[in-house]
Design an enzyme around this catalytic site. Sequence first.
Site, PDB file in Angstrom:
ATOM      1  N   TYR A  84       0.423  -2.004 -12.249  1.00 27.90           N
ATOM      2  CA  TYR A  84      -0.984  -2.110 -12.644  1.00 27.90           C
ATOM      3  C   TYR A  84      -1.274  -1.494 -14.009  1.00 27.90           C
ATOM      4  CZ  TYR A  84      -1.140  -3.184  -7.664  1.00 27.90           C
ATOM      5  OH  TYR A  84      -0.906  -3.729  -6.430  1.00 27.90           O
TER       6      TYR A  84
ATOM      7  N   GLY B 245       0.779  -1.242   0.000  1.00 29.81           N
ATOM      8  CA  GLY B 245       0.000   0.000   0.000  1.00 29.81           C
ATOM      9  C   GLY B 245       0.803   1.280   0.000  1.00 29.81           C
TER      10      GLY B 245
ATOM     11  N   ARG C 155      -5.985   2.845 -15.538  1.00 27.16           N
ATOM     12  CA  ARG C 155      -6.087   3.550 -14.253  1.00 27.16           C
ATOM     13  C   ARG C 155      -6.753   4.926 -14.342  1.00 27.16           C
ATOM     14  NH1 ARG C 155      -2.657   4.710 -11.136  1.00 27.16           N
ATOM     15  NH2 ARG C 155      -3.574   3.910  -9.230  1.00 27.16           N
TER      16      ARG C 155
ATOM     17  N   TYR D  83      -9.889   4.800 -12.000  1.00 27.88           N
ATOM     18  CA  TYR D  83      -9.725   5.455 -10.689  1.00 27.88           C
ATOM     19  C   TYR D  83      -9.537   6.969 -10.807  1.00 27.88           C
ATOM     20  CZ  TYR D  83      -7.826   0.694 -10.016  1.00 27.88           C
ATOM     21  OH  TYR D  83      -7.600  -0.656 -10.037  1.00 27.88           O
TER      22      TYR D  83
ATOM     23  N   CYS E  22     -12.710   3.007 -28.140  1.00 26.38           N
ATOM     24  CA  CYS E  22     -14.039   3.537 -28.387  1.00 26.38           C
ATOM     25  C   CYS E  22     -14.776   3.747 -27.064  1.00 26.38           C
ATOM     26  CB  CYS E  22     -14.778   2.523 -29.251  1.00 26.38           C
ATOM     27  SG  CYS E  22     -16.174   3.239 -30.027  1.00 26.38           S
ATOM     28  N   GLU E  23     -14.357   4.752 -26.330  1.00 29.88           N
ATOM     29  CA  GLU E  23     -14.824   4.930 -24.947  1.00 29.88           C
ATOM     30  C   GLU E  23     -14.482   6.364 -24.544  1.00 29.88           C
ATOM     31  OE1 GLU E  23     -16.752   2.981 -22.279  1.00 29.88           O
ATOM     32  OE2 GLU E  23     -15.736   1.492 -23.501  1.00 29.88           O
TER      33      GLU E  23
ATOM     34  N   GLU F   9       4.087  -6.675   1.947  1.00 25.40           N
ATOM     35  CA  GLU F   9       3.810  -7.088   0.564  1.00 25.40           C
ATOM     36  C   GLU F   9       3.719  -5.893  -0.377  1.00 25.40           C
ATOM     37  OE1 GLU F   9       0.905 -10.956   1.417  1.00 25.40           O
ATOM     38  OE2 GLU F   9       0.025  -8.998   1.066  1.00 25.40           O
ATOM     39  N   PRO F  10       4.806  -5.164  -0.566  1.00 25.85           N
ATOM     40  CA  PRO F  10       4.728  -4.019  -1.473  1.00 25.85           C
ATOM     41  C   PRO F  10       4.675  -4.464  -2.931  1.00 25.85           C
ATOM     42  CG  PRO F  10       6.961  -4.277  -0.647  1.00 25.85           C
ATOM     43  CD  PRO F  10       6.152  -5.359   0.002  1.00 25.85           C
ATOM     44  N   GLY F  11       3.850  -3.832  -3.711  1.00 24.35           N
ATOM     45  CA  GLY F  11       3.801  -4.103  -5.149  1.00 24.35           C
ATOM     46  C   GLY F  11       4.155  -2.831  -5.892  1.00 24.35           C
TER      47      GLY F  11
HETATM   48  N1  LLP Z   1      -1.129  -7.385  -0.619  1.00 26.01           N
HETATM   49  C1  LLP Z   1      -2.438  -7.533  -0.828  1.00 26.01           C
HETATM   50  C2  LLP Z   1      -3.163  -8.547  -0.088  1.00 26.01           C
HETATM   51  C3  LLP Z   1      -3.099  -6.728  -1.758  1.00 26.01           C
HETATM   52  O1  LLP Z   1      -4.389  -6.877  -1.936  1.00 26.01           O
HETATM   53  C4  LLP Z   1      -2.360  -5.762  -2.496  1.00 26.01           C
HETATM   54  C5  LLP Z   1      -3.020  -4.936  -3.493  1.00 26.01           C
HETATM   55  C6  LLP Z   1      -0.986  -5.654  -2.247  1.00 26.01           C
HETATM   56  C7  LLP Z   1      -0.401  -6.474  -1.300  1.00 26.01           C
HETATM   57  C8  LLP Z   1      -0.106  -4.688  -2.982  1.00 26.01           C
HETATM   58  O2  LLP Z   1      -0.449  -3.365  -2.757  1.00 26.01           O
HETATM   59  P1  LLP Z   1       0.481  -2.187  -3.327  1.00 26.01           P
HETATM   60  O3  LLP Z   1       1.744  -2.203  -2.541  1.00 26.01           O
HETATM   61  O4  LLP Z   1       0.700  -2.430  -4.757  1.00 26.01           O
HETATM   62  O5  LLP Z   1      -0.329  -0.960  -3.085  1.00 26.01           O
HETATM   63  N2  LLP Z   1      -5.219  -1.963  -9.413  1.00 26.01           N
HETATM   64  C9  LLP Z   1      -5.119  -0.963  -8.362  1.00 26.01           C
HETATM   65  C10 LLP Z   1      -4.422  -1.499  -7.152  1.00 26.01           C
HETATM   66  C11 LLP Z   1      -5.133  -2.661  -6.515  1.00 26.01           C
HETATM   67  C12 LLP Z   1      -4.333  -3.212  -5.370  1.00 26.01           C
HETATM   68  C13 LLP Z   1      -4.984  -4.405  -4.798  1.00 26.01           C
HETATM   69  N3  LLP Z   1      -4.238  -5.050  -3.776  1.00 26.01           N
HETATM   70  C14 LLP Z   1      -4.403   0.248  -8.917  1.00 26.01           C
HETATM   71  O6  LLP Z   1      -4.045   0.247 -10.089  1.00 26.01           O
HETATM   72  O7  LLP Z   1      -4.218   1.231  -8.207  1.00 26.01           O
END
Ligand code: LLP
Length: 432
Positions: A385, A243, A325, A329, A356-357, A285-287
């Site tokens: 994402y 997050g 996105r 969002y 087409c949107e 769990e950073p993404g």
């Molecule tokens: N762990 C869990 C259980 C999650 O559900 C998520 C994201 C993460 C880790 C990673 O979160 P991050 O560090 O990336 O914020 N598609 C959306 C984001 C959806 C995230 C869902 N879960 C966007 O493009 O903003």
Amino acid sequence: MDMTVENGHLLWDGCDTVELAKTYGTPLYVFSQSIIEERCQELRQDFVDKYDNVRVAYASKAFSTMAMMRIIEKQGFSLEVLSDGELHTALKAGFPVEKIEINGNNKSMAELEMSIDHGVGRIIVDSLQEVDRISAIAKEKQKTVNVLFRITPEVNVNTHSFISTGQKDSKFGIPINEDILFPQVEKAINAEGINFLGFHFHVGSQLDDNSAHLGAVDIALDLVQEVKKRLDYEVSELNFGGGFGVRYTDEDIRQPFAYFLDPMMEKVLAFCEKENYPQPAVVIEPGRSIVAEAGITLHTIGAIKELPGIRKYVSIDGGMTDNIRPGLYAAKYTGVLANKADQPAAEKVTISGKICESTDILVKDIELPTVEIDDVFATFSTGAYGYSMASNYNKLLIPAVVLANKGQANVIVKRQTLDQLIENEVIPDSLK
Ligand code: LLP
């Protein structure tokens, strides 16, 4: 945004983006391996090397490709997956299965079986039906599965409501409710084939404020204490999700990882000290924060339409199919003309996609040098994402992905082909 320019061209990890666009075509995702590695290095410095018994599990949903899995593995990190597809990608990349953890609020039996067959490190339970299912599969296969429970910490989060997950009214997590949670925990502790490790939460995404994370840590620690009191059980692991926010435009703040993690760890350590509780492992769990700023997308400009007194639309050869996105969002992005990166702004335009949107607008009102057909527009911070949410709407092809590293570029995902678009389609005999 930070950028390097040479001969008027935007460079990305030492590679000339205009050349990349020419060589590989557009739309094109370009990732900087150096930036990904820098973020991992920051995580090591601010977390892994700073505290005992902590781990980073990269949330592969942000960008899941085999090459990315290799980078993460080389960093020594673990991996979070959400589906059989993400698990398959990781396994095919040779990611060590014991370092993989699987999340998901509705894992299918097939996904649970696949996870248990391969021996994933952890299954994060996120439904009331899952303990029985996991226990049955584990028993049958004579395996023991490490399990955490994803809880709904009931904190409100300051981000777009579509990406907040920790509030009470959420499809994610098991509610912290006397009658629901504790019987499940007890069941998991006693279930055959299950090794109950502890709790997991994920409060939401793209946060630049640590209050939701800190509130959730308090709630998780209360729960840990309650489990000890009621069930005389000590948890050995806590997972605080991801997050951590990134910079999409100059208005965004990217807080250092330590801004979130230091006070979170302080709470955990203080709790353990006060309660004389053995320190549980702490996992994050950073993404997004690992890959977002490492990625850019290159598009070629085609149609240009000036509506006098209203706006100038500049259309690119992709759009919401490679970056949904903004449409989904209202996410804001910025970018530059990669081939005019040293020229001053001369006009305000709106970058629109070719889908087409009407919501297919990539950047509204951006100041750019005079825009001409065939210019290359580079959007910053598309690494998370973007590719992972790409679609074939309007039957556009999923773009190629290039990995740049100090002047070297490699294709890590080839552009889809027109034939691949229809390879799974069948015309019934009656229509032939
Ligand atoms: N762990 C869990 C259980 C999650 O559900 C998520 C994201 C993460 C880790 C990673 O979160 P991050 O560090 O990336 O914020 N598609 C959306 C984001 C959806 C995230 C869902 N879960 C966007 O493009 O903003």
